[in-house]
Design a protein around this motif. Structure first.
Motif, PDB file in Angstrom:
ATOM      1  N   THR A  98      87.653 -26.532 -56.527  1.00 11.17           N
ATOM      2  CA  THR A  98      86.232 -26.912 -56.437  1.00 11.17           C
ATOM      3  C   THR A  98      85.447 -26.168 -57.514  1.00 11.17           C
ATOM      4  OG1 THR A  98      85.634 -25.105 -54.946  1.00 11.17           O
ATOM      5  CG2 THR A  98      86.416 -27.133 -53.918  1.00 11.17           C
ATOM      6  N   ASP A  99      84.279 -26.714 -57.873  1.00  9.86           N
ATOM      7  CA  ASP A  99      83.438 -26.063 -58.888  1.00  9.86           C
ATOM      8  C   ASP A  99      83.039 -24.662 -58.436  1.00  9.86           C
ATOM      9  OD1 ASP A  99      83.628 -28.236 -60.473  1.00  9.86           O
ATOM     10  OD2 ASP A  99      81.719 -29.124 -59.839  1.00  9.86           O
ATOM     11  N   GLU A 100      82.774 -24.535 -57.154  1.00  8.76           N
ATOM     12  CA  GLU A 100      82.370 -23.231 -56.617  1.00  8.76           C
ATOM     13  C   GLU A 100      83.490 -22.198 -56.805  1.00  8.76           C
ATOM     14  OE1 GLU A 100      81.170 -23.500 -52.556  1.00  8.76           O
ATOM     15  OE2 GLU A 100      80.570 -21.388 -52.529  1.00  8.76           O
ATOM     16  N   ARG A 101      84.692 -22.587 -56.463  1.00  2.86           N
ATOM     17  CA  ARG A 101      85.831 -21.660 -56.605  1.00  2.86           C
ATOM     18  C   ARG A 101      86.122 -21.369 -58.081  1.00  2.86           C
ATOM     19  NH1 ARG A 101      89.543 -24.504 -51.929  1.00  2.86           N
ATOM     20  NH2 ARG A 101      88.562 -23.460 -50.158  1.00  2.86           N
ATOM     21  N   ARG A 102      85.871 -22.331 -58.936  1.00  2.47           N
ATOM     22  CA  ARG A 102      86.134 -22.121 -60.371  1.00  2.47           C
ATOM     23  C   ARG A 102      85.268 -21.012 -60.960  1.00  2.47           C
ATOM     24  NH1 ARG A 102      89.509 -26.032 -62.527  1.00  2.47           N
ATOM     25  NH2 ARG A 102      89.554 -27.984 -61.373  1.00  2.47           N
ATOM     26  N   THR A 144      87.631 -26.291 -47.582  1.00  5.27           N
ATOM     27  CA  THR A 144      86.699 -27.334 -48.007  1.00  5.27           C
ATOM     28  C   THR A 144      86.267 -28.191 -46.810  1.00  5.27           C
ATOM     29  OG1 THR A 144      88.670 -28.569 -48.656  1.00  5.27           O
ATOM     30  CG2 THR A 144      87.428 -27.499 -50.416  1.00  5.27           C
ATOM     31  N   GLY A 145      87.116 -28.250 -45.777  1.00  3.73           N
ATOM     32  CA  GLY A 145      86.741 -28.967 -44.555  1.00  3.73           C
ATOM     33  C   GLY A 145      85.554 -28.286 -43.896  1.00  3.73           C
ATOM     34  N   GLU A 146      85.611 -26.966 -43.824  1.00  2.81           N
ATOM     35  CA  GLU A 146      84.499 -26.189 -43.250  1.00  2.81           C
ATOM     36  C   GLU A 146      83.233 -26.410 -44.084  1.00  2.81           C
ATOM     37  OE1 GLU A 146      84.367 -21.806 -43.773  1.00  2.81           O
ATOM     38  OE2 GLU A 146      84.200 -21.727 -41.588  1.00  2.81           O
ATOM     39  N   GLN A 147      83.401 -26.374 -45.402  1.00  3.99           N
ATOM     40  CA  GLN A 147      82.261 -26.562 -46.302  1.00  3.99           C
ATOM     41  C   GLN A 147      81.616 -27.933 -46.092  1.00  3.99           C
ATOM     42  OE1 GLN A 147      81.362 -23.866 -48.137  1.00  3.99           O
ATOM     43  NE2 GLN A 147      79.488 -25.053 -48.277  1.00  3.99           N
ATOM     44  N   TYR A 148      82.461 -28.956 -45.931  1.00  5.53           N
ATOM     45  CA  TYR A 148      81.949 -30.319 -45.697  1.00  5.53           C
ATOM     46  C   TYR A 148      81.100 -30.358 -44.427  1.00  5.53           C
ATOM     47  CZ  TYR A 148      81.851 -35.189 -44.260  1.00  5.53           C
ATOM     48  OH  TYR A 148      81.418 -36.425 -43.833  1.00  5.53           O
TER      49      TYR A 148
END
Ligand code: GLN
Length: 249
Positions: A98-102, A144-148
């Protein structure tokens, strides 16, 4: 005199090797990998052994790099942090790039396409994402499921593992689970018909291997190995072995 030098050298070598065993990039012949073996069929425990598609891919990459793979099984968020800080060379754990993790970790090229999916009980009135409004949904922490779910304003219950998230569902504590699609199917298939996976993709994601940010040498090496495995049909073979849908392009 020569003997003493040889002995000293041998001793130094042993110390270096031992130090290298602590994980990280110290030992050039070892590829250290952090994962969370709670994510079937990508990584899970078979008895004491960590197995799964990611493990097969990691072994194939290590072989191409001429290194021995050393796997450590830890929490998902710890695996990400561990690779980001260089404690482990890589995290391979169905990790979505993800962009955030990048911002704070390096990523190799993608190797698998995934999405978030919804699991409900077989008798649930929830038939699509639209029906989730106002419901309580469980998921795996740090994913990413939690983030969604957080981004879309659901009431969220996070667990360390997907198995616990689905136990909360079958125990009637939550209305649904959101987790990566293939894992949703694998976990749901173990519930003896008590749960179903809805046929709706909530997101579009791609899995890649995590390294420390800026570890471009390792990223290039792994990308080379991944490209070869793809061209050789080895990736397709691994995904087929675990009944994972794969579009080889
Ligand atoms: N793909 C998801 C993520 O990266 C979940 C990964 C996992 O739980 N192992 O957040």
């Amino acid at each position: 005199m020569k003997k003493i030098i040889a002995l000293t050298l041998a001793l130094m070598l042993t110390v270096c090797c031992l130090a290298g065993c602590g994980g990280g990039e110290a030992n050039e012949n070892t590829l250290t990998m952090a994962t969370n073996a709670e994510f079937p069929p990508f990584e899970y425990l078979e008895g004491e052994e960590i197995v799964g598609a990611d493990v097969d891919i990691a072994n194939a990459i290590a072989e191409k790099l001429g290194k021995t793979l050393e796997i450590t099984n830890i929490d998902f968020d710890a695996a990400l942090t561990g690779a980001a800080t260089g404690k482990y060379d890589v995290a391979i754990a169905g990790v979505t790039a993800t962009d955030e993790r990048r911002q704070n970790m390096g990523f190799t090229d993608d190797y698998y396409t995934a999405s978030q999916a919804i699991i409900v009980t077989a008798d649930s009135a929830i038939k699509s994402a639209a029906d989730l409004t106002g419901k309580t949904v469980s998921c795996q922490e740090g994913t990413t499921g939690e983030q969604y779910l957080l981004d879309n304003g659901y009431s969220v219950q996070s667990f360390k593992t997907g198995a616990e998230a689905i136990s909360a569902l079958t125990a009637g504590k939550v209305d649904a689970v959101v987790i990566d699609d293939a894992v949703a199917r694998a976990l749901s298939s173990k519930q003896e018909g008590k749960t179903v996976v809805l046929d709706e993709a909530l997101t579009e994601e791609a899995y890649a291997i995590v390294t420390k940010l800026g570890n471009d040498e390792l990223i290039a090496e792994i990308n080379g190995a991944l490209a070869e495995l793809k061209a050789e049909g080895k990736l397709a073979e691994i995904f087929e072995k675990y009944e994972l849908p794969y579009d080889a392009e």
